[in-house]
Scaffold this active site. Structure first.
Site, mmCIF file in Angstrom:
data_model
loop_
_atom_site.group_PDB
_atom_site.id
_atom_site.type_symbol
_atom_site.label_atom_id
_atom_site.label_comp_id
_atom_site.label_asym_id
_atom_site.label_seq_id
_atom_site.Cartn_x
_atom_site.Cartn_y
_atom_site.Cartn_z
ATOM 1 N N ASP A 72 -4.567 13.513 5.941
ATOM 2 C CA ASP A 72 -4.014 14.051 4.687
ATOM 3 C C ASP A 72 -4.629 15.396 4.321
ATOM 4 O O ASP A 72 -5.105 15.599 3.216
ATOM 5 C CB ASP A 72 -4.247 13.049 3.539
ATOM 6 C CG ASP A 72 -3.772 11.653 3.874
ATOM 7 O OD1 ASP A 72 -4.443 10.681 3.492
ATOM 8 O OD2 ASP A 72 -2.732 11.532 4.546
ATOM 9 N N GLU A 86 6.386 10.891 0.265
ATOM 10 C CA GLU A 86 5.029 10.996 -0.285
ATOM 11 C C GLU A 86 4.462 12.375 0.030
ATOM 12 O O GLU A 86 5.160 13.215 0.596
ATOM 13 C CB GLU A 86 4.150 9.888 0.335
ATOM 14 C CG GLU A 86 4.158 9.912 1.851
ATOM 15 C CD GLU A 86 3.476 8.711 2.498
ATOM 16 O OE1 GLU A 86 3.494 8.662 3.737
ATOM 17 O OE2 GLU A 86 2.952 7.847 1.775
#
Ligand code: 6LW
Length: 524
Positions: A15, A187
């Site tokens: 991420d 997301e």
């Protein structure tokens, strides 16, 4: 131009959120149940990265005790405006059934090295928060929203709300700006403004092998957002044998000479198993006249194994020594603990000079106060070793070398006590909670015991020595695939770690002294 090989960060660095301030590049990655929270890295040449002071290293600011594995700190977002660094992150407290208790926080600092402010609470409607600084001075929070209703899409789209720094909080209505595409699991939203358009870069398809980067744009921040004509712009989906898999969760940055790069997560599975977890890679980005961007040369949207950057002056970063001898005043930043600070976990560099002392904590299957110090495994061809002084008086006392994914999956070469063998070495392996152990092998009462782990692909061989010279194999060859994102039950968002630990399951206050820790990779 020089070419840099992907991934740029090996091992569990997922991420990625990238930020450039002047000639400095800063990167933030997720840390889940590991402590300190949020790993921050710095570079000036995009090739060499140093780990800098972690922003969440104080137990009073970050309490992850009892947090489930792969919960905790998700997907930080780094931004900068008017001399202030903004860092957002989610603490995922629960991930059960359709419920995720995802609390989003903001901390700020005028220096990336800290000190950082106390966390400001934002909202808990979903995870992956990111902050967009509009050119009218307004700041906008976007995050994915979770819809727990059983008859609706769980990934409920992207919401937007204004953030007021004066009020230290969100203000005004919540706008639903993007439903996501049919790829689903929308997301990782990030907002950018370029040539009069607002661009929304999201991750879709889920973080497994269907992961991808979706792009949409709008003339106004509230949308509607039109999806990229060739969406997704990046994915490894359907190319099982391609070396870089699970590409997704992108973050854009414009270099000083106005080139664009996209940092994203990926993995390099071995036979389908991501033992090293999700890593960070980079792609070149080019804008087209129609105002969209794409990855030049990405056949079938596949991530390229290298990217090009201008010849920036080399940013020399000192490679960590193979042997950490714990003689220094501080633990190297490569080392992490579980859910609490090293100090709270009973790990000390001062109780015995030149050693790290680990007081016996709870079992490796616990979520509370564990005496475990570990670093990321960054290669599948390496040797890890340590020397430990430990006086177990019961089978409840253990200390040793561990290859650890989570509380349900680890391989542990331990020193303990057995009624027959006395002080002895053996292996405990836990594979999705199924435990297997080897027969204890006696070792001398006094003196250090040397433990070693040799990893060659998916094969792990432990060995031990009582003189530091002659090593005997300990137990069978073990399977490193057990320590992979795909093998573990439930979420597998972290990656294999290697470290040293001590348990006291009788409450006698036992401790172990580790003289050094070796980590030697056979490949770079
Ligand atoms: C993260 C989400 C994701 O919050 O995985 O791959 C989640 N993308 O954006 C945990 O890493």
């Amino acid at each position: 131009m020089k070419k840099i090989k992907n991934p740029i960060l090996r091992g569990f660095y997922p991420d990625p959120s990238i930020l450039r301030v002047g000639s400095d590049y800063y990167l933030a990655t997720s840390t889940f149940e590991w402590f300190p929270g949020v790993t921050l890295l710095h570079s000036r040449d995009l090739e060499n990265w140093e780990t800098i002071e972690p922003p969440l290293s104080d137990d009073s600011v970050l309490d992850l005790r009892g947090i489930d594995t792969s919960c905790g700190i998700w997907a930080p977002n780094l931004s900068y405006s008017n001399g202030i660094y903004y860092l957002l992150y989610t603490i995922v407290y629960t991930d059960r059934s359709r419920f995720k208790d995802t609390h989003n926080f903001l901390i700020t600092a005028s220096d990336i090295h800290g000190p950082w402010s106390k966390p400001v609470y934002l909202n808990c409607s979903g995870f992956d928060p990111s902050l967009f600084h509009d050119d009218d001075g307004k700041m906008w929070l976007v995050n994915m929203t979770i819809d727990q209703r059983a008859y609706r899409k769980r990934f409920g789209g992207v919401v937007l709300q204004e953030y007021s720094h004066e009020k230290r909080g969100l203000t005004g209505p919540v706008y639903k700006v993007f439903e996501g595409t049919q790829l689903g699991k929308t997301e990782g939203p990030n907002l950018y403004k370029h040539n009069g358009f607002y661009y929304l870069l999201c991750a879709e398809g889920g973080t497994e092998f269907g992961h991808c980067c979706t792009v949409a744009r709008s003339k106004t921040i509230f949308g509607p957002y039109e999806v990229h004509p060739q969406n997704p712009i990046l994915s490894s989906k359907g190319a099982e044998n391609y070396p870089i898999q699970r590409a997704g969760h992108g973050s854009l940055v414009e270099t000083e000479d106005h080139r664009w790069l996209m940092f994203h997560l990926c993995s390099r599975p071995l036979d389908g198993y991501s033992i090293l977890g999700r890593e960070t890679a980079v792609q070149n980005i080019e804008w087209t006249n129609d105002g969209w961007f794409y990855i030049p040369g990405a056949e079938n949207k596949l991530p390229l194994t290298e990217f090009k950057v201008p010849d920036l002056p080399v940013f020399s970063v000192q490679d960590p020594p193979v042997r950490e001898d714990f003689d220094g005043p501080k633990l190297p930043r490569a080392f992490l603990t579980l859910r609490e600070s090293a100090q709270s976990c009973g790990i000390s560099l001062t109780e015995r000079k030149g050693y790290v002392r680990i007081r016996g904590g709870n079992s490796l299957c616990s979520k509370y106060r564990q005496g475990l110090l570990a670093r990321r495994l960054q290669s599948l061809h390496c040797t890890i070793g340590t020397s430990v002084e430990f006086t177990p008086r019961s089978f409840h006392h253990m200390a040793g070398l561990v290859c650890y994914y989570n509380y349900d999956n680890y391989h542990y070469a331990k020193i303990s006590y057995d009624e027959t063998a006395g002080k002895s070495v053996s292996i405990t392996s836990v594979d999705n909670r199924t435990i297997t152990e080897t027969e204890p092998v006696p070792v001398p009462e006094d003196g250090p015991v040397y433990l070693r782990a040799a990893i060659d692909g998916a094969a792990l061989q432990f060995s031990y020595s009582v003189d530091g010279e002659q090593y005997q194999k300990l137990g069978p060859v073990l399977n490193m695939r057990v320590l992979s994102d795909e093998h573990v039950d439930g979420n597998g968002f972290t990656g294999a770690m290697v470290g040293i630990c001590c348990q006291d399951l009788r409450g006698d206050g036992v401790f172990s002294d580790f003289d050094w820790f070796d980590y030697q990779q056979a490949d770079s």
